[in-house]
Design a protein around this motif. Structure first.
Motif, PDB file in Angstrom:
ATOM      1  N   TYR A 242       0.824  -1.216   0.000  1.00  0.00           N
ATOM      2  CA  TYR A 242       0.000   0.000   0.000  1.00  0.00           C
ATOM      3  C   TYR A 242       0.853   1.258   0.000  1.00  0.00           C
ATOM      4  O   TYR A 242       0.604   2.199  -0.770  1.00  0.00           O
ATOM      5  N   PHE A 243       1.863   1.286   0.839  1.00  0.00           N
ATOM      6  CA  PHE A 243       2.674   2.502   0.951  1.00  0.00           C
ATOM      7  C   PHE A 243       3.779   2.593  -0.104  1.00  0.00           C
ATOM      8  O   PHE A 243       4.432   3.636  -0.222  1.00  0.00           O
ATOM      9  N   SER A 244       3.962   1.529  -0.885  1.00  0.00           N
ATOM     10  CA  SER A 244       4.919   1.617  -1.989  1.00  0.00           C
ATOM     11  C   SER A 244       4.221   1.801  -3.336  1.00  0.00           C
ATOM     12  O   SER A 244       4.843   2.289  -4.288  1.00  0.00           O
TER      13      SER A 244
ATOM     14  N   SER B 149       9.950   2.368  -4.427  1.00  0.00           N
ATOM     15  CA  SER B 149       9.418   1.320  -5.298  1.00  0.00           C
ATOM     16  C   SER B 149      10.438   0.208  -5.551  1.00  0.00           C
ATOM     17  O   SER B 149      10.060  -0.933  -5.823  1.00  0.00           O
ATOM     18  N   GLU B 150      11.738   0.536  -5.457  1.00  0.00           N
ATOM     19  CA  GLU B 150      12.768  -0.469  -5.723  1.00  0.00           C
ATOM     20  C   GLU B 150      13.085  -1.313  -4.484  1.00  0.00           C
ATOM     21  O   GLU B 150      13.854  -2.284  -4.570  1.00  0.00           O
ATOM     22  N   MET B 151      12.480  -0.999  -3.325  1.00  0.00           N
ATOM     23  CA  MET B 151      12.774  -1.734  -2.095  1.00  0.00           C
ATOM     24  C   MET B 151      11.956  -3.021  -2.057  1.00  0.00           C
ATOM     25  O   MET B 151      10.733  -2.996  -2.117  1.00  0.00           O
ATOM     26  N   SER B 152      12.629  -4.138  -1.936  1.00  0.00           N
ATOM     27  CA  SER B 152      11.945  -5.422  -1.862  1.00  0.00           C
ATOM     28  C   SER B 152      11.273  -5.587  -0.496  1.00  0.00           C
ATOM     29  O   SER B 152      11.575  -4.861   0.461  1.00  0.00           O
ATOM     30  N   PHE B 153      10.372  -6.568  -0.406  1.00  0.00           N
ATOM     31  CA  PHE B 153       9.699  -6.823   0.858  1.00  0.00           C
ATOM     32  C   PHE B 153      10.696  -7.229   1.938  1.00  0.00           C
ATOM     33  O   PHE B 153      10.619  -6.768   3.084  1.00  0.00           O
ATOM     34  N   ALA B 154      11.663  -8.072   1.578  1.00  0.00           N
ATOM     35  CA  ALA B 154      12.676  -8.503   2.546  1.00  0.00           C
ATOM     36  C   ALA B 154      13.492  -7.306   3.038  1.00  0.00           C
ATOM     37  O   ALA B 154      13.790  -7.188   4.238  1.00  0.00           O
ATOM     38  N   ASP B 155      13.858  -6.406   2.129  1.00  0.00           N
ATOM     39  CA  ASP B 155      14.624  -5.220   2.526  1.00  0.00           C
ATOM     40  C   ASP B 155      13.778  -4.284   3.390  1.00  0.00           C
ATOM     41  O   ASP B 155      14.283  -3.648   4.314  1.00  0.00           O
ATOM     42  N   PHE B 156      12.479  -4.205   3.091  1.00  0.00           N
ATOM     43  CA  PHE B 156      11.579  -3.391   3.910  1.00  0.00           C
ATOM     44  C   PHE B 156      11.516  -3.932   5.331  1.00  0.00           C
ATOM     45  O   PHE B 156      11.581  -3.164   6.307  1.00  0.00           O
ATOM     46  N   LEU B 157      11.409  -5.250   5.477  1.00  0.00           N
ATOM     47  CA  LEU B 157      11.365  -5.848   6.810  1.00  0.00           C
ATOM     48  C   LEU B 157      12.641  -5.555   7.589  1.00  0.00           C
ATOM     49  O   LEU B 157      12.599  -5.216   8.775  1.00  0.00           O
ATOM     50  N   GLU B 158      13.773  -5.674   6.920  1.00  0.00           N
ATOM     51  CA  GLU B 158      15.048  -5.406   7.580  1.00  0.00           C
ATOM     52  C   GLU B 158      15.151  -3.944   8.009  1.00  0.00           C
ATOM     53  O   GLU B 158      15.577  -3.635   9.124  1.00  0.00           O
TER      54      GLU B 158
ATOM     55  N   SER C 229      16.439   1.665  10.027  1.00  0.00           N
ATOM     56  CA  SER C 229      17.433   2.289   9.155  1.00  0.00           C
ATOM     57  C   SER C 229      16.831   3.168   8.067  1.00  0.00           C
ATOM     58  O   SER C 229      17.563   3.741   7.264  1.00  0.00           O
ATOM     59  N   HIS C 230      15.494   3.284   8.023  1.00  0.00           N
ATOM     60  CA  HIS C 230      14.854   4.106   6.993  1.00  0.00           C
ATOM     61  C   HIS C 230      13.705   4.876   7.621  1.00  0.00           C
ATOM     62  O   HIS C 230      12.956   4.336   8.439  1.00  0.00           O
ATOM     63  N   ASP C 231      13.554   6.134   7.237  1.00  0.00           N
ATOM     64  CA  ASP C 231      12.502   6.976   7.823  1.00  0.00           C
ATOM     65  C   ASP C 231      11.159   6.796   7.141  1.00  0.00           C
ATOM     66  O   ASP C 231      10.117   7.123   7.707  1.00  0.00           O
ATOM     67  N   PHE C 232      11.161   6.310   5.901  1.00  0.00           N
ATOM     68  CA  PHE C 232       9.945   6.115   5.112  1.00  0.00           C
ATOM     69  C   PHE C 232       9.086   7.384   5.061  1.00  0.00           C
ATOM     70  O   PHE C 232       7.863   7.347   5.238  1.00  0.00           O
ATOM     71  N   GLY C 233       9.747   8.494   4.818  1.00  0.00           N
ATOM     72  CA  GLY C 233       9.037   9.760   4.660  1.00  0.00           C
ATOM     73  C   GLY C 233       8.271  10.190   5.899  1.00  0.00           C
ATOM     74  O   GLY C 233       7.296  10.936   5.798  1.00  0.00           O
ATOM     75  N   GLY C 234       8.696   9.723   7.070  1.00  0.00           N
ATOM     76  CA  GLY C 234       8.004  10.080   8.300  1.00  0.00           C
ATOM     77  C   GLY C 234       6.778   9.232   8.582  1.00  0.00           C
ATOM     78  O   GLY C 234       6.021   9.530   9.521  1.00  0.00           O
ATOM     79  N   ASN C 235       6.572   8.179   7.809  1.00  0.00           N
ATOM     80  CA  ASN C 235       5.405   7.321   7.991  1.00  0.00           C
ATOM     81  C   ASN C 235       5.685   6.292   9.087  1.00  0.00           C
ATOM     82  O   ASN C 235       6.412   5.325   8.887  1.00  0.00           O
ATOM     83  N   GLU C 236       5.081   6.500  10.244  1.00  0.00           N
ATOM     84  CA  GLU C 236       5.347   5.631  11.393  1.00  0.00           C
ATOM     85  C   GLU C 236       4.759   4.240  11.224  1.00  0.00           C
ATOM     86  O   GLU C 236       5.249   3.269  11.821  1.00  0.00           O
ATOM     87  N   LEU C 237       3.722   4.101  10.395  1.00  0.00           N
ATOM     88  CA  LEU C 237       3.140   2.785  10.184  1.00  0.00           C
ATOM     89  C   LEU C 237       4.084   1.880   9.395  1.00  0.00           C
ATOM     90  O   LEU C 237       4.102   0.660   9.600  1.00  0.00           O
TER      91      LEU C 237
END
Length: 298
Positions: free
Chosen positions: A120-122, A130-139, A145-153
């Protein structure tokens, strides 16, 4: 002000069918949903969903503006901001509202909920690259290690899917009579039984749903052209809502989105599901749930 405040708040969790529930409830002749569905009025100031122009800090007198006037004293007013479950402001203030609203929480098998948040958020948004894989997102979520644009969810996706501590806080504040915990899997399996139960709990006639067509809302999608989608996100909240807006959104969705491809059960997902299995038993005991559908996904 009591008659202009909601009697029901759908307060959690994200990506667990709350948009569909909102729409299905809003179709009932004895209910009236907020505009917009997610008022975000009780979100914390440090949340990505905080609205500077409409929030509790401006005063509770602003909240009724989300609900159109009605001459029916028996009409159930309600809203659905599923991130409320994680909001300090919501936890402090919603239980104190004069209307004594009930709060509905819909849970989804944690690994599937996290994966849906990722998509949803990608795709629907651009908080996750968009280039971040699900495994990399979990890590990244686990390591911070990533702010995700300030999205705390997205940033705290794993903590957010450990539902028990969040629900315990709400039960402590609301009491048992004003809280209901349901499962997304039950909604998918039998929407009629699910909505009939919700209606009965809310005190509205469940027979309305006997011949109702249950259509899903706010499903994740894949974007065709990223640049066009970025432009869409930049302007869509500034446009006036109405028939023209809905028509334009329909055209955009038709040409620049495609249905999300069904996910494969890869190693990252299996490890994630195994990680959360230890939370099932205490969640079942505390809230009288049957999580066999979560276990059967293996």
């Amino acid at each position: 002000m009591n008659e202009r405040l909601p009697g029901l708040i759908i307060a959690g969790v994200p990506k667990a069918g709350t948009s569909s529930i909102f729409d299905w409830l809003d179709d009932h002749p004895k209910t009236q949903g907020s505009v917009p569905k997610e008022t975000c009025f009780f979100m914390d100031p440090d949340s990505h969903a905080f609205r500077p122009d409409f929030n509790f800090g401006l005063g509770l007198t602003h909240y009724p503006k989300a609900f159109a006037k009605t001459d029916d004293p028996g009409c159930l007013l309600f809203e659905a901001t599923p991130a409320y479950i994680y909001s300090r402001t919501a936890l402090a203030e919603i239980p104190r509202l004069e209307s004594a609203p009930k709060c509905l929480f819909v849970l989804r098998e944690p690994a599937s909920q996290i994966r849906s948040v990722y998509h949803y958020f990608s795709n629907n948004w651009a908080y996750i690259p968009s280039e971040m894989s699900f495994a990399d997102f979990l890590e990244a979520s686990e390591c911070g290690s990533h702010d995700f644009g300030g999205n705390e969810l997205a940033r705290h996706a794993l903590d957010c899917a450990d539902y028990l501590p969040w629900l315990q806080r709400w039960r402590d504040r609301l009491g048992c009579d004003r809280i209901k915990v349901c499962l997304f899997e039950d909604l998918k399996r039998d929407p009629l039984a699910f909505m009939s139960g919700i209606a009965a709990w809310c005190g509205i006639d469940p027979r309305f749903y006997d011949d109702y067509a249950f259509e899903a809302s706010n499903e994740s999608y894949n974007v065709v052209n990223r640049r066009l989608h970025s432009l869409n996100m930049a302007i869509r909240d500034r446009l006036p809502k109405g028939r023209a807006y809905e028509f334009a959104r329909g055209v955009y969705r038709r040409f620049n989105t495609r249905p999300a491809v069904k996910d494969k059960t890869d190693d990252a997902f299996l490890r994630l599901r195994e990680k959360f299995e230890v939370t099932y038993d205490p969640l079942e005991r505390e809230f009288g749930l049957d999580l066999s559908a979560w276990r059967e996904r293996g």
